[in-house]
Design a protein around this motif. Structure first.
Motif, PDB file in Angstrom:
ATOM      1  N   LEU A  16       0.674  -1.171  -0.149  1.00 59.40           N
ATOM      2  CA  LEU A  16      -0.012  -0.033  -0.051  1.00 59.40           C
ATOM      3  C   LEU A  16       0.997   1.095   0.041  1.00 59.40           C
ATOM      4  O   LEU A  16       0.537   2.188  -0.775  1.00 59.40           O
ATOM      5  N   GLU A  17       1.960   1.374   0.840  1.00 57.80           N
ATOM      6  CA  GLU A  17       2.744   2.429   0.966  1.00 57.80           C
ATOM      7  C   GLU A  17       3.669   2.409  -0.285  1.00 57.80           C
ATOM      8  O   GLU A  17       3.833   3.653  -0.767  1.00 57.80           O
ATOM      9  N   GLU A  18       3.983   1.539  -0.909  1.00 58.40           N
ATOM     10  CA  GLU A  18       5.051   1.628  -1.943  1.00 58.40           C
ATOM     11  C   GLU A  18       4.256   1.452  -3.205  1.00 58.40           C
ATOM     12  O   GLU A  18       4.764   1.638  -4.446  1.00 58.40           O
ATOM     13  N   GLY A  19       2.960   1.395  -3.410  1.00 56.81           N
ATOM     14  CA  GLY A  19       2.053   1.174  -4.844  1.00 56.81           C
ATOM     15  C   GLY A  19       2.479  -0.026  -5.325  1.00 56.81           C
ATOM     16  O   GLY A  19       2.316  -0.088  -6.790  1.00 56.81           O
ATOM     17  N   ALA A  20       2.890  -0.884  -4.677  1.00 55.51           N
ATOM     18  CA  ALA A  20       3.093  -2.374  -5.419  1.00 55.51           C
ATOM     19  C   ALA A  20       1.998  -3.090  -5.379  1.00 55.51           C
ATOM     20  O   ALA A  20       1.125  -3.031  -4.934  1.00 55.51           O
ATOM     21  N   GLY A  21       1.969  -3.922  -6.487  1.00 49.19           N
ATOM     22  CA  GLY A  21       1.005  -4.893  -6.586  1.00 49.19           C
ATOM     23  C   GLY A  21       1.150  -6.221  -5.962  1.00 49.19           C
ATOM     24  O   GLY A  21       2.263  -6.462  -5.427  1.00 49.19           O
ATOM     25  N   VAL A  22       0.002  -6.703  -5.415  1.00 48.34           N
ATOM     26  CA  VAL A  22       0.379  -8.189  -4.618  1.00 48.34           C
ATOM     27  C   VAL A  22      -0.311  -9.192  -5.215  1.00 48.34           C
ATOM     28  O   VAL A  22      -1.690  -9.171  -5.574  1.00 48.34           O
ATOM     29  N   VAL A  23       0.319 -10.259  -5.375  1.00 47.86           N
ATOM     30  CA  VAL A  23      -0.120 -11.443  -6.543  1.00 47.86           C
ATOM     31  C   VAL A  23      -0.279 -12.731  -5.597  1.00 47.86           C
ATOM     32  O   VAL A  23       0.887 -13.035  -4.876  1.00 47.86           O
ATOM     33  N   PRO A  24      -1.313 -13.014  -5.324  1.00 43.14           N
ATOM     34  CA  PRO A  24      -1.419 -14.341  -4.478  1.00 43.14           C
ATOM     35  C   PRO A  24      -1.062 -15.467  -5.310  1.00 43.14           C
ATOM     36  O   PRO A  24      -1.292 -15.705  -6.509  1.00 43.14           O
TER      37      PRO A  24
END
Length: 395
Positions: free
Chosen positions: A289-297
């Motif tokens: 959230l803070e770094e604007g990264a995507g989270v991939v399950p």
């Protein structure tokens, strides 16, 4: 001519009787025609009703067919040709991955140290501790060439060891201007699937993720072991600290994390239930959230079935040791014939769509969306997994 002659000589009573019968026949004929018309109308109605039902069934079938076409089965690929197990591969796998996590290296090191002490006295201890300190302080570097041309071919044996090592990926490529956190589940006793996923990433990322390097975050304890820390670093394994993860993401790279960690390992495994530790794991969500990264399950089907299941008593003992003394995880792993080797069981690694934080979204809200996305990924690939009856228990 008289009335009697007009009726052929019949009496008046007989004539009246014939008139009455003719009237009755005419009335009966009208009733029969009316009933025939009603029957015909009813049959037409029934035919129309059957036609309507047929049309409704046909429309429903068309809708189901269209839905099935939309929910087409995911494309599943192989890391290598299935059923290619070799005895040499089993030896390589044990030497590369299992051996460092057994007591054998410690026994060998202790034996060498004792033998050196009997020959050279205190000097042997001095040399040993000096060498250990130098190796521990040596700079840890990453080499893409080492990973691609040395480590990856060696770890291909992991995919060949099991009957089938498969993976499924989304159809659409990931956005190119983002970094990604690959959140993997479950941890497993020896993170076998994760080794295949991280070391053979050139296979599944083709056409999906073409930019940046993929690093794997591991427990910091590994980096206090001389020589092992240098080997891990060369292959792209980094310390699972917030500063290290953020640094890799800001460089445009990606990071893989086994979310459950030691806590999940000590929860134990069962035959038809995958129990993962996730509800309180929100650090990776906060970083994304803070770094604007995507989270991939990412989900590893059948990972928890590669080794024998431990009793709750043994798990509680090691949980106490990890909590109050030293974080050594669950060191005793056993497979066939109680050997430190995994069972030969097929594996399926499912990779989901990336999730991004919405504007103004909280960590808890983002985490809830991630948990649901993981459940959806599990249900999507479960019918195609080695055990379609497996259940998911998120704790």
């Amino acid at each position: 001519m008289s009335a009697l002659e007009d009726h052929g000589g019949s009496t008046i009573a007989e004539v009246e009787e014939e008139d009455r019968l003719d009237a009755a026949d005419a009335k009966k004929s009208v009733e029969i025609e009316s009933k025939t018309a009603e029957d015909k109308q009813r049959r037409n109605g029934e035919i129309n009703g059957v036609s309507n039902v047929a049309e409704e069934v046909g429309a429903k079938g068309a809708e189901e067919k269209a839905w099935k076409q939309q929910e087409a089965p995911p494309k599943i690929r192989y890391f290598c040709e299935p059923n290619q197990n070799l005895k040499l591969d089993a030896f390589k796998m044990f030497f590369l991955h299992m051996l460092p996590f057994t007591p054998i290296p410690h026994i060998i090191a202790t034996t060498i140290l004792y033998w050196s002490y009997t020959r050279h006295g205190v000097k042997a201890f001095a040399f040993f501790f000096t060498l250990t300190a130098v190796l521990a302080m040596a700079p840890m570097v990453y080499s893409a060439k080492y990973k691609r041309f040395v480590r990856e071919p060696l770890y291909r044996v992991f995919a060949r060891y099991v009957p089938k090592a498969q993976y499924g990926v989304p159809e659409k490529p990931f956005p190119k201007d983002k970094s990604y956190i690959f959140a993997a589940h479950p941890h497993g006793r020896m993170f076998f699937s994760n080794v295949i996923f991280t070391q053979l990433h050139e296979d599944w990322r083709k056409g999906l993720l073409e930019h940046g390097e993929i690093f794997f975050a591991a427990a910091g304890n590994f980096f206090y072991i001389p020589i092992l820390n240098l080997i891990l670093s060369l292959a792209g394994t980094v310390d699972a600290t917030r500063s290290t993860i953020v640094s890799k993401l800001r460089q445009g790279n990606h990071i893989g994390i086994l979310i459950g960690g030691v806590k999940e390992v000590l929860m134990g495994t069962e035959e038809h239930v995958d129990r993962i530790y996730l509800k309180k794991r929100k650090g990776f969500i906060k970083i994304a959230l803070e770094e604007g990264a995507g989270v991939v399950p990412v989900y590893y089907f059948n990972e928890n079935q590669l080794f024998r299941h431990n009793s709750k008593t043994i798990l509680r003992v090691f949980e106490h040791i990890n909590k109050f003394y030293y974080r050594l995880g669950m060191p005793f792993f056993q497979g066939p014939y109680y050997l430190p080797l995994p069972y030969r069981k097929s594996l399926l690694m499912a990779i989901g769509e990336p999730l991004f934080a919405k504007e103004g979204e909280s960590v808890d809200s983002f985490h809830e969306r991630y948990v649901q996305a993981l459940r959806d990924l599990f249900e999507k690939y479960r019918p195609y997994s080695p055990d379609p009856t497996i259940q998911l228990d998120i704790q």
